[in-house]
Design an enzyme around this catalytic site. Structure first.
Site, PDB file in Angstrom:
ATOM      1  N   ILE A   1       0.784  -1.175  -0.127  1.00 19.33           N
ATOM      2  CA  ILE A   1       0.022   0.050   0.126  1.00 19.33           C
ATOM      3  C   ILE A   1       1.043   1.259  -0.039  1.00 19.33           C
ATOM      4  CG2 ILE A   1      -1.928   1.318   1.068  1.00 19.33           C
ATOM      5  CD1 ILE A   1      -2.674  -1.267   2.540  1.00 19.33           C
TER       6      ILE A   1
ATOM      7  N   HIS B   1      10.059   5.318   1.071  1.00 18.44           N
ATOM      8  CA  HIS B   1       8.922   5.938   0.808  1.00 18.44           C
ATOM      9  C   HIS B   1       7.775   5.250   1.528  1.00 18.44           C
ATOM     10  CE1 HIS B   1       6.260   7.863  -2.514  1.00 18.44           C
ATOM     11  NE2 HIS B   1       5.349   7.470  -1.981  1.00 18.44           N
ATOM     12  N   PRO B   2       6.938   6.189   2.215  1.00 17.94           N
ATOM     13  CA  PRO B   2       5.862   5.641   3.133  1.00 17.94           C
ATOM     14  C   PRO B   2       5.034   4.566   2.549  1.00 17.94           C
ATOM     15  CG  PRO B   2       6.088   7.957   3.545  1.00 17.94           C
ATOM     16  CD  PRO B   2       6.862   7.647   2.473  1.00 17.94           C
ATOM     17  N   HIS B   3       4.727   3.270   3.217  1.00 20.31           N
ATOM     18  CA  HIS B   3       4.126   2.355   2.697  1.00 20.31           C
ATOM     19  C   HIS B   3       3.854   1.074   3.805  1.00 20.31           C
ATOM     20  CE1 HIS B   3       8.021   0.471   2.399  1.00 20.31           C
ATOM     21  NE2 HIS B   3       7.615  -0.554   2.330  1.00 20.31           N
ATOM     22  N   SER B   4       2.655   0.622   3.590  1.00 17.05           N
ATOM     23  CA  SER B   4       2.284  -0.546   4.351  1.00 17.05           C
ATOM     24  C   SER B   4       2.346  -1.962   3.539  1.00 17.05           C
ATOM     25  CB  SER B   4       1.039  -0.299   5.043  1.00 17.05           C
ATOM     26  OG  SER B   4       0.938   0.874   6.052  1.00 17.05           O
TER      27      SER B   4
END
Length: 305
Positions: A79, A136-139
């Site tokens: 995500i 990079h911000p992610h889940s």
């Protein structure tokens, strides 16, 4: 392949292609999750534009721990939480968190309904010490055909506790007001009585729901606010520290004895031999002391808003 040894309580997944995944904390120019490098993204599962004009996407993990064609059957999603490489989770607004949680909820439901999927784990690795390989911000979401034996045991013990006491174990945690940090619109941010690491916190709904799929829009709205506050508080209190965020769900349309909650686990130290040998961690911060510290930081945070 997935190896479950129920006698020893050990589960492991063999995924050799994970060895080749990139380790990129080098900036937006090389980041595969940034828009200018969109060709690196294999398949977009979903895309939502938030009120701020940002975009959240679900894509296939290019280096999956499982796959629909591999020896470990499953689905491994990433995500991408924002298109802004430099926007960190502590900068997300309440609106952003709500949209992100909606995306997670809807994808969790879709995966859970698949005939061969029996376990879906949502998690976030923020920072290199938490296991992230891209800045990079992610889940991520991993959906598996088999349930790891440690989770299966977790489900069984939660059910056994309910049958013995006629009370949910997590509901009992909510009742312990001594460890409550923040309560808002049916949600509680608290320090668990048996916190495994310093400054661990749990976000728990006061109403008994077993998984994120049972949340309505009002639930997501309230969860977005308390999550925003928790992440900002941790940033102010601990600085730019790595952390893991784990969504603990019961199974889809099952596990009425289970109670959904989110664990936030700052990486303040390292697991050493004792922890690895026994599964028992050593916490150097008293949960009651931690609660008082967190309340102070939350007051300071609200004063700065």
């Amino acid at each position: 392949m997935m190896y479950n040894d129920e006698v020893l309580g050990i589960s492991s997944i063999l995924s050799e292609n994970r060895r080749t995944r990139p380790n990129q904390f080098l900036g937006a120019s090389l980041c595969p999750f940034c828009l200018e490098n969109a060709s690196e993204i294999e398949i977009v599962r979903n895309a939502i534009v938030t009120e701020e004009g940002d975009k959240i996407q679900i894509v296939n993990n290019k280096y999956p721990a499982c796959s629909e064609e591999g020896i470990v059957y499953g689905i491994h999603d990433v995500i991408i939480e924002t298109q802004d490489h430099h926007k960190k989770p502590e900068h997300f607004t309440k609106v952003h968190w709500k949209v992100l949680l909606q995306v997670i909820r809807d994808r969790w439901i879709t995966l859970s309904k698949m005939p061969r999927i029996h376990f879906v784990q949502v998690f976030k690795n923020e920072g290199e010490r938490a296991g992230a390989s891209i800045g990079h911000p992610h889940s991520q979401i991993i959906a598996l055909e088999e349930v790891p034996c440690t989770i299966e045991e977790h489900y069984k013990k939660m059910e056994a506790y309910f049958r013995q006491t006629n009370k949910c174990r997590i509901c009992k945690e909510i009742e312990d007001k001594d460890l409550s940090v923040l309560e808002q619109d049916g949600w509680q941010l608290c320090v668990p009585e048996g916190a495994s690491v310093p400054y661990e916190t749990w976000i728990i709904p006061k109403k008994h729901i077993s998984n994120i799929g049972q949340m309505d829009e009002a639930d997501l709205e309230a969860l977005a606010y308390i999550t925003e506050q928790a992440i900002k508080m941790n940033r102010q209190m601990l600085g730019e520290i790595s952390y893991n965020m784990c969504f603990m769900n019961g199974r889809y349309e099952q596990d009425e004895h289970y109670h959904f909650f989110i664990k936030i686990l700052p990486r303040t130290g390292q697991f050493a031999g004792f922890e690895l040998a026994t599964g028992c961690t050593i916490n150097v911060v008293n949960p009651k002391t931690q609660k008082d510290i967190m309340k102070k930081y939350l007051l300071d945070l609200k004063g700065g808003l």
